[in-house]
Design an enzyme around this catalytic site. Structure first.
Site, PDB file in Angstrom:
ATOM      1  CD1 TRP A 188      -2.718   1.706   0.512  1.00  0.00           C
ATOM      2  CD2 TRP A 188      -1.305   2.506   2.056  1.00  0.00           C
ATOM      3  NE1 TRP A 188      -3.067   3.012   0.762  1.00  0.00           N
ATOM      4  CE2 TRP A 188      -2.217   3.523   1.711  1.00  0.00           C
ATOM      5  CE3 TRP A 188      -0.310   2.791   2.995  1.00  0.00           C
ATOM      6  CZ2 TRP A 188      -2.178   4.801   2.277  1.00  0.00           C
ATOM      7  CZ3 TRP A 188      -0.264   4.059   3.572  1.00  0.00           C
ATOM      8  CH2 TRP A 188      -1.196   5.045   3.216  1.00  0.00           C
ATOM      9  CD  GLU A 229      -4.514  -1.754   1.968  1.00  0.00           C
ATOM     10  OE1 GLU A 229      -3.365  -2.101   2.332  1.00  0.00           O
ATOM     11  OE2 GLU A 229      -5.398  -1.396   2.762  1.00  0.00           O
ATOM     12  CE  LYS A 231      -6.474   5.771   2.293  1.00  0.00           C
ATOM     13  NZ  LYS A 231      -5.758   5.550   3.530  1.00  0.00           N
ATOM     14  CG  ASP A 262      -8.566  -1.100   4.391  1.00  0.00           C
ATOM     15  OD1 ASP A 262      -9.643  -0.704   4.888  1.00  0.00           O
ATOM     16  OD2 ASP A 262      -7.479  -1.030   5.000  1.00  0.00           O
ATOM     17  CG  HIS A 265      -8.727   1.557   1.745  1.00  0.00           C
ATOM     18  ND1 HIS A 265      -7.463   1.145   1.402  1.00  0.00           N
ATOM     19  CD2 HIS A 265      -8.616   2.082   3.001  1.00  0.00           C
ATOM     20  CE1 HIS A 265      -6.619   1.393   2.409  1.00  0.00           C
ATOM     21  NE2 HIS A 265      -7.311   1.950   3.386  1.00  0.00           N
ATOM     22  CG  HIS A 289      -5.950  -4.681   4.884  1.00  0.00           C
ATOM     23  ND1 HIS A 289      -5.062  -3.643   4.780  1.00  0.00           N
ATOM     24  CD2 HIS A 289      -5.206  -5.810   4.952  1.00  0.00           C
ATOM     25  CE1 HIS A 289      -3.823  -4.124   4.768  1.00  0.00           C
ATOM     26  NE2 HIS A 289      -3.889  -5.430   4.860  1.00  0.00           N
ATOM     27  CG  ASP A 297      -9.448   4.410   5.623  1.00  0.00           C
ATOM     28  OD1 ASP A 297      -9.814   3.394   6.235  1.00  0.00           O
ATOM     29  OD2 ASP A 297      -8.314   4.559   5.130  1.00  0.00           O
ATOM     30  CG  ASP A 299      -7.792   2.647   9.599  1.00  0.00           C
ATOM     31  OD1 ASP A 299      -7.831   1.508   9.102  1.00  0.00           O
ATOM     32  OD2 ASP A 299      -7.422   3.648   8.960  1.00  0.00           O
ATOM     33  CG  ASP A 329      -5.302  -1.847   8.011  1.00  0.00           C
ATOM     34  OD1 ASP A 329      -4.706  -1.372   8.994  1.00  0.00           O
ATOM     35  OD2 ASP A 329      -5.232  -1.343   6.871  1.00  0.00           O
TER      36      ASP A 329
HETATM   37  C1  RNT Z   1      -3.770   2.537   4.722  1.00  0.00           C
HETATM   38  C2  RNT Z   1      -3.898   1.091   4.436  1.00  0.00           C
HETATM   39  C3  RNT Z   1      -2.766   0.222   4.928  1.00  0.00           C
HETATM   40  C4  RNT Z   1      -2.307   0.558   6.315  1.00  0.00           C
HETATM   41  C5  RNT Z   1      -1.305  -0.417   6.868  1.00  0.00           C
HETATM   42  C6  RNT Z   1      -0.640   0.109   8.104  1.00  0.00           C
HETATM   43  O1  RNT Z   1      -4.878   3.252   4.375  1.00  0.00           O
HETATM   44  O2  RNT Z   1      -5.097   0.615   4.944  1.00  0.00           O
HETATM   45  O3  RNT Z   1      -3.135  -1.113   4.823  1.00  0.00           O
HETATM   46  O4  RNT Z   1      -3.373   0.653   7.198  1.00  0.00           O
HETATM   47  O5  RNT Z   1      -0.402  -0.757   5.902  1.00  0.00           O
HETATM   48 ZN    ZN Z   2      -5.398  -1.546   4.804  1.00  0.00          ZN
END
Ligand code: RNT
Ligand code: ZN
Length: 422
Positions: A188, A229, A231, A262, A265, A289, A297, A299, A329
């Site tokens: 990523w 990955e 986004k 993810d 994302h 993820h 996003d 998290d 993640d």
């Molecule tokens: C970032 C991505 C990525 C990170 C990790 C730490 O938006 O989701 O996967 O969260 O690599």
């Molecule tokens: Zn991620």
């Protein structure tokens, strides 16, 4: 809850599910096969152990909160992960980032890292019978400050990051060989632009060229699988993300790589669950993820919500568990970090269990025969079946705390271990 209660409730539940044709023993066998890739970075707010540690975030990586007790060293992080693993049923993997190496006192730049820097992780993983996954780290670094890494127009910077990723792939395959397990290597990058760019294509051409150069090196697929990955946007890359989902999906399909989805994302109304059956027939594999975006996003710690259940249902219905990998993640620095791992992991496993406990044959039969009210009715009835009793029994059988009992265990660890870290 005492053992008797757990068993009695389970027997009642088992009967109810078997009336629907669901064989719980088979369900447990399937659930036991699920190995979560548990992200190490929840343990220290994506800090890592580079020395001197620039602690720069960037590219939308932003852990908020100030909860005391975060891991400051590899051994603290390993200790915390081990504690979390005791509270999660099943055998899982730890997902490492390149910045989590054992660099000693010296500063080792990203283009100088080697498998030796991860030997203590490999030895630890062997001892704990855990798998490992790996990530190149293309953020938190002075050379990532311009917002462009693998798609940078400066050859000097771009070459630096290409070299870093190449090394990370070599480290991954070495880890895999030593553990005799496949390691997922995820890429990523934060590349993008805050405001409307005029040369979208230029950076994407550079990213494609960088990836071509990286994947020129063919590595043993028994020990490494690469995943890309994308986004939608990040903080500082609101207008344009070079490695968008479309870009990576196309690249992955053309080059026989995996795609990472993810769950934070995509546009909030987009369904990641729906993507699984759309992509799976064509792709090498899907790495999820699992995250929880709140409005963006963000998290947040994963919980058992509709989104997660729908993803789990699609994974189980796909019947291609060998092509789908589940990783976590998120990073929340505002609560106990071990609890954050445990909550997200247990909720993810619960979602899979919930999906496994559905009588697919019956539901599909309804669908084929256009019995749509029956399909909807049964799906609704399933929601109030004693799924919790099955989950409790699964934890009990796997020697991890049942129900809320694990909370006490984390509270004790917090007092005895975390609060002593000052
Ligand atoms: C970032 C991505 C990525 C990170 C990790 C730490 O938006 O989701 O996967 O969260 O690599
Ligand atoms: Zn991620």
């Amino acid at each position: 809850m005492n053992n008797n209660q757990i068993e009695t409730s389970y027997e009642i539940a088992k009967k109810k599910y078997s009336e629907l044709g669901v064989n719980i023993e088979h369900v447990f066998e399937d659930l036991e096969k699920i190995s979560l890739s548990v992200h190490c970075w929840q343990g220290d707010d994506v800090g890592g152990f580079e020395n001197p540690n620039p602690k720069l975030s960037g590219g939308g990586i932003l852990a908020t909160g100030n909860y005391p007790g975060k891991a400051r060293t590899i051994s603290e992080l390993q200790m915390d992960l081990k504690k979390a693993m005791f509270l999660i049923p099943g055998r899982h993997r730890v997902n490492l980032h390149a910045i989590y190496g054992d660099f000693g006192e010296s500063a080792v730049d990203r283009t100088k890292i080697e498998v030796d820097h991860f030997q203590s992780w490999i030895d630890w993983a062997k001892k704990e019978t855990l798998g490992l996954d790996f990530n190149a780290t293309l953020f938190s670094h002075p050379k990532a400050n311009s917002s462009y890494t693998l798609s940078n127009k400066s050859n000097e910077i771009r070459n630096f990051w290409i070299e870093h990723v190449k090394r990370c792939r070599e480290i991954s395959v070495d880890i895999g060989r030593q553990l005799d397990k496949m390691v997922i290597h995820n890429i990523w990058i934060p590349d993008g632009s805050k405001d409307i760019p005029v040369d979208r294509a230029g950076h994407r051409e550079l990213l494609k060229d960088s990836l071509d150069r990286i994947f020129e090196q063919k590595l043993d697929s028994r020990y490494i699988q690469d995943s890309l990955e994308g986004k939608l946007f990040g903080i500082g890359s609101e207008a344009y993300v070079v490695g968008s989902h479309d870009f990576y999906l196309s690249y992955a399909l053309k080059n026989d790589l995996m795609i990472t989805l993810d769950t934070g994302h995509f546009h909030p109304t987009e369904s990641v669950a729906d993507k699984i059956s759309a992509i799976l027939p064509f792709i090498k594999g899907i790495f999820l993820h699992i995250s929880r975006g709140l409005r963006w996003d963000s998290d947040h710690v994963v919980v058992l919500d509709d989104q997660l259940i729908q993803i789990a249902e699609e994974i189980i219905r796909s019947n291609e568990l060998n092509k789908i990998f589940l990783g976590l993640d998120y990073f929340d620095a505002s609560i106990n970090r071990i609890a954050a791992w445990v909550i997200g992991s247990r909720s993810t496993l619960k979602s899979i269990l919930y999906a496994l406990l559905q009588p697919w044959e019956v539901l599909k039969e309804y669908e084929i025969n256009e019995k749509y009210f029956q399909r909807l009715a049964l799906l609704e009835e399933l929601k109030t079946l004693p799924f919790g009793a099955v989950w409790d029994y699964y934890c009990y059988k796997n020697n991890v705390p049942v129900g809320k009992d694990w909370i006490k265990s984390v509270e004790e660890y917090e007092i005895n271990t975390l609060m002593k870290r000052t």
